[in-house]
Scaffold this motif. Structure first.
Motif, PDB file in Angstrom:
ATOM      1  N   LEU A  32       0.846  -1.196   0.000  1.00  0.00           N
ATOM      2  CA  LEU A  32       0.000   0.000   0.000  1.00  0.00           C
ATOM      3  C   LEU A  32       0.875   1.237   0.000  1.00  0.00           C
ATOM      4  N   LEU A  33       0.314   2.336  -0.458  1.00  0.00           N
ATOM      5  CA  LEU A  33       0.962   3.634  -0.330  1.00  0.00           C
ATOM      6  C   LEU A  33       0.135   4.470   0.628  1.00  0.00           C
ATOM      7  N   VAL A  34       0.816   5.272   1.436  1.00  0.00           N
ATOM      8  CA  VAL A  34       0.167   6.235   2.322  1.00  0.00           C
ATOM      9  C   VAL A  34       0.654   7.608   1.890  1.00  0.00           C
ATOM     10  N   LEU A  35      -0.255   8.410   1.370  1.00  0.00           N
ATOM     11  CA  LEU A  35       0.082   9.769   0.944  1.00  0.00           C
ATOM     12  C   LEU A  35      -0.306  10.696   2.087  1.00  0.00           C
ATOM     13  N   SER A  50       0.854   5.294 -11.379  1.00  0.00           N
ATOM     14  CA  SER A  50       1.961   4.359 -11.156  1.00  0.00           C
ATOM     15  C   SER A  50       1.533   3.195 -10.269  1.00  0.00           C
ATOM     16  N   ALA A  51       0.704   3.464  -9.259  1.00  0.00           N
ATOM     17  CA  ALA A  51       0.235   2.406  -8.361  1.00  0.00           C
ATOM     18  C   ALA A  51      -0.551   1.344  -9.133  1.00  0.00           C
ATOM     19  N   GLU A  52      -1.343   1.777 -10.094  1.00  0.00           N
ATOM     20  CA  GLU A  52      -2.059   0.796 -10.910  1.00  0.00           C
ATOM     21  C   GLU A  52      -1.072  -0.014 -11.740  1.00  0.00           C
ATOM     22  N   VAL A 164       9.864   4.488  -7.498  1.00  0.00           N
ATOM     23  CA  VAL A 164      11.081   3.750  -7.158  1.00  0.00           C
ATOM     24  C   VAL A 164      10.780   2.696  -6.095  1.00  0.00           C
ATOM     25  N   VAL A 165      10.049   3.078  -5.045  1.00  0.00           N
ATOM     26  CA  VAL A 165       9.770   2.130  -3.965  1.00  0.00           C
ATOM     27  C   VAL A 165       8.826   1.024  -4.442  1.00  0.00           C
ATOM     28  N   MET A 166       7.875   1.352  -5.307  1.00  0.00           N
ATOM     29  CA  MET A 166       6.987   0.319  -5.843  1.00  0.00           C
ATOM     30  C   MET A 166       7.770  -0.655  -6.728  1.00  0.00           C
ATOM     31  N   TYR A 167       8.681  -0.123  -7.532  1.00  0.00           N
ATOM     32  CA  TYR A 167       9.510  -0.988  -8.375  1.00  0.00           C
ATOM     33  C   TYR A 167      10.314  -1.959  -7.513  1.00  0.00           C
TER      34      TYR A 167
END
Length: 177
Positions: A32-35, A50-52, A164-167
């Motif tokens: 998950l991302l927390v914005l 990018s998350a998709e 970068v972190v998702m990659y």
């Protein structure tokens, strides 16, 4: 078209897309991302896009107002969004759901490249100018990670850092071929 008309149209698009977001399904990965208090302008919809692409399970938005969903290219309706008024409620929910939280910070001693991420990872991205809305010492369970940088720039754009972190997460959890 006047600026007032543009704002009104953006708000209508946002409301329409937010209603469609309730039908969004998690991606194939568990991260998950927390914005956290990001400016609602250009970066938030780009992060959805990018998350998709990386198959995120969802995005938690902490105290983020309406944004123009157009730059997300339809991804705002595909990536589940959870809205929080404050970081504490987001933190409690994610901890109850078994997530390890990571705060991205340019001054963190632990490098993203040297970290074995757990499958249930949540990455906190703070405000572009002010960082996270909370004091890290108040949440000792949150680990801080940095993205290695070699130039004179102090930090990356938040949408770039999120990619970068998702990659790196996807790289670590890629099925064996």
């Amino acid at each position: 078209m006047s600026k007032k008309t543009n704002v009104r149209n953006m708000l209508l698009r946002y409301q329409k897309e937010r209603q469609k977001n309730v039908l969004a399904k998690p991606g194939e990965h568990q991260f998950l991302l927390v914005l956290d208090h990001l400016k609602p302008g250009f970066n938030v919809p780009k992060i959805f896009r990018s998350a998709e692409a990386f198959g995120a399970a969802g995005i938690h938005l902490v105290d983020i107002g309406p944004f123009d969903p157009a730059p997300a290219k339809g991804s705002f309706r595909k990536v589940p969004a959870t809205f929080h008024d404050d970081f504490e409620s987001c933190y409690q929910q994610l901890r109850e759901d078994g997530y390890q939280l990571f705060r991205l910070a340019p001054d963190a001693e632990e490098s993203l490249c040297n970290c074995q991420l757990p499958e249930k990872s949540a990455f906190i991205l703070g405000h572009e100018e002010f960082g996270c809305s909370f004091e890290p010492a108040e949440f000792p369970a949150i680990r801080s990670l940095s993205i290695p940088q070699y130039g004179s720039v102090q930090s990356l754009n938040v949408s770039v850092a999120s990619s970068v972190v998702m990659y790196e997460y996807v790289r670590q959890f890629q099925p064996e071929s």
